[in-house]
Design an enzyme around this catalytic site. Structure first.
Site, PDB file in Angstrom:
ATOM      1  N   HIS A  87      55.463  77.696  91.592  1.00  0.00           N
ATOM      2  CA  HIS A  87      56.432  76.622  91.328  1.00  0.00           C
ATOM      3  C   HIS A  87      57.511  77.113  90.363  1.00  0.00           C
ATOM      4  O   HIS A  87      58.708  76.914  90.602  1.00  0.00           O
ATOM      5  CB  HIS A  87      55.709  75.408  90.746  1.00  0.00           C
ATOM      6  CG  HIS A  87      56.620  74.375  90.160  1.00  0.00           C
ATOM      7  ND1 HIS A  87      57.060  73.279  90.874  1.00  0.00           N
ATOM      8  CD2 HIS A  87      57.180  74.262  88.920  1.00  0.00           C
ATOM      9  CE1 HIS A  87      57.857  72.551  90.109  1.00  0.00           C
ATOM     10  NE2 HIS A  87      57.946  73.126  88.918  1.00  0.00           N
ATOM     11  N   GLU A  88      57.098  77.766  89.279  1.00  0.00           N
ATOM     12  CA  GLU A  88      58.065  78.255  88.291  1.00  0.00           C
ATOM     13  C   GLU A  88      58.943  79.356  88.884  1.00  0.00           C
ATOM     14  O   GLU A  88      60.140  79.428  88.594  1.00  0.00           O
ATOM     15  CB  GLU A  88      57.333  78.767  87.048  1.00  0.00           C
ATOM     16  CG  GLU A  88      56.496  77.721  86.339  1.00  0.00           C
ATOM     17  CD  GLU A  88      57.304  76.500  85.917  1.00  0.00           C
ATOM     18  OE1 GLU A  88      58.499  76.652  85.618  1.00  0.00           O
ATOM     19  OE2 GLU A  88      56.745  75.389  85.901  1.00  0.00           O
ATOM     20  N   HIS A 113      61.840  77.966  90.810  1.00  0.00           N
ATOM     21  CA  HIS A 113      63.033  77.625  90.018  1.00  0.00           C
ATOM     22  C   HIS A 113      63.968  78.825  89.922  1.00  0.00           C
ATOM     23  O   HIS A 113      65.191  78.690  90.037  1.00  0.00           O
ATOM     24  CB  HIS A 113      62.622  77.183  88.612  1.00  0.00           C
ATOM     25  CG  HIS A 113      62.058  75.799  88.553  1.00  0.00           C
ATOM     26  ND1 HIS A 113      62.723  74.703  89.046  1.00  0.00           N
ATOM     27  CD2 HIS A 113      60.884  75.320  88.041  1.00  0.00           C
ATOM     28  CE1 HIS A 113      61.996  73.613  88.842  1.00  0.00           C
ATOM     29  NE2 HIS A 113      60.875  73.972  88.247  1.00  0.00           N
TER      30      HIS A 113
END
Length: 420
Positions: A275-276, A279
């Site tokens: 998820h990170e 980004h």
């Protein structure tokens, strides 16, 4: 003016607090809608009855503190102006001419900190009472003072430059200030991981070499120029979990809180990191920077237009002679605070869209919905988070989709089944 301010605050502020209390504790119903009851998004399916009750209590009190704090800073700035403290601070600073503006900024910052401290302390005690914060008072106080002095130094530099521009370029100061903010924001984003963050916590290389290799493999797949993963010792301060990718250029860092490592299994941790990484892949770091730059342009221009109106109408009564007078700083900060509050729903909505996109990217990179949902459930349990907050709370507080929305999205788009 003093009497009106005091009476207005004494009457209107308690009414505001009571309305918020009634909204949070009586007008809204905790839990998920009936259609989602019994699903993996329903906290009763993955939390004990006590945990559900505690999360509802904690969320309500935490949200109440948040809403109390919204008008507080603005009231402090108004109070500084109405009670005539601003010209007093100015004269005190002028006694040491070459440091007059930093001294003025220090005095205003100290007043804001002192009047905000009780609410911050209640927030700390609330978090400790519900087992989220593990920090001792001395450690928490140390962080508070560190934040104060870092904020003061940065603010003193910015305000000194800003008021120099105001005096020299009366009609273009806002544009020149904005132009200087662009390299400043970029520089701060560059130094944050290596200079500022380590002041608060100790960062070390990830102690699990196998997990680090897995994370770096994901990073390599996403073309992230990283050769190590850092872990930060947050368990001394909190039971909450987090992970992030921040910084730019050669200062970019992939970071995991040790609480995340302690609470999640390897697959769940990898999903959080995916998820990170999402980004980074979707340039959200740079989009955030661009958003800050764009919003600062609008904010400075609107403030420039309004400052003249405010000084012309109330300046004489408040001891402010002109816009470029340092005594006008509380007016400037008041306007920026109000504009920040007004713009926050839009900024948070944009942030929620970016977080949803990162969730979708993570699910594509690691199509394991069981690990994804498990990680969100663990985040909810350890943070005593509210899976489905009231609409007003989501509008003004949430930069992420609600946990209910995130879990349902994973369930609808994934292929696995969450463990009970």
């Amino acid at each position: 003016m003093k009497k009106r301010f005091v009476l207005g605050t004494i009457i209107l502020f308690p009414i505001y607090v009571c309305l918020i209390y009634v909204y949070l504790f009586h007008w809204t119903t905790p839990g998920v809608p009936e259609a989602y009851q019994g699903t993996v998004a329903d906290p009763v399916t993955f939390m004990t009855a006590q945990e559900v009750e505690l999360s509802q209590e904690y969320s309500r009190y935490r949200n109440l503190l948040f809403f109390i704090g919204i008008p507080l800073e603005a009231l402090i700035y108004i109070g500084i102006l109405v009670f005539g403290w601003s010209p007093i601070f100015k004269r005190f600073g002028q006694r040491i001419s070459f440091l007059s503006i930093p001294i003025y900024v220090l005095l205003v910052s100290a007043v804001v900190w002192i009047f905000s401290f009780p609410l911050d302390y209640v927030g700390y005690r609330l978090s400790a009472h519900y087992g989220i914060s593990t920090q001792t008072f001395s450690s928490w106080m140390s962080d508070e003072l560190l934040s104060f002095w870092i904020g003061f130094i940065i603010m003193a530099i910015l305000i000194t430059v800003l008021y120099f521009l105001m005096k020299k370029y009366q009609k273009r100061w806002w544009l020149l200030a904005w132009a200087l903010l662009i390299p400043f924001f970029t520089f701060m984003m560059y130094i944050q991981p290596v200079l500022i963050d380590p002041l608060y916590n100790e960062f070390t290389e990830l102690k699990d070499p196998d997990l680090e290799a897995e994370i770096l493999a994901l990073a390599d797949q996403a073309d992230i120029p990283a050769d190590r993963v850092y872990q930060v010792d947050m368990s001394e301060k909190t039971n909450a979990m987090n992970a992030y990718v921040n910084g730019i250029g050669d200062n970019l860092r992939i970071v995991l809180w040790d609480t995340t490592l302690n609470k999640l299994d390897e697959k769940e941790t990898l999903f959080i990191m995916a998820h990170e990484i999402g980004h980074y892949v979707m340039n959200h770091l740079y989009m955030n920077l661009a958003g800050v730059i764009a919003s600062s342009f609008i904010g400075l221009y609107v403030t420039y237009r309004l400052m003249h109106v405010v000084v012309r109408r109330w300046g004489e009564n408040l001891g402010v002679t002109r816009v470029s007078d340092i005594a006008s700083l509380p007016m400037l900060l008041l306007l920026l605070t109000v504009l920040s509050i007004a713009s926050s729903p839009v900024e948070l909505a944009i942030s929620r869209q970016a977080e949803t996109a990162a969730d979708e990217y993570a699910l594509e990179m690691l199509p394991d919905s069981e690990a994804a949902i498990g990680s969100f459930q663990e985040l909810t349990v350890n943070g005593l988070s509210e899976v489905n907050p009231p609409a007003l709370v989501k509008l003004l507080r949430y930069g992420h989709p609600t946990m209910m929305e995130r879990i349902l999205m994973i369930q609808e788009n994934g292929s696995g089944v969450c463990r009970p």
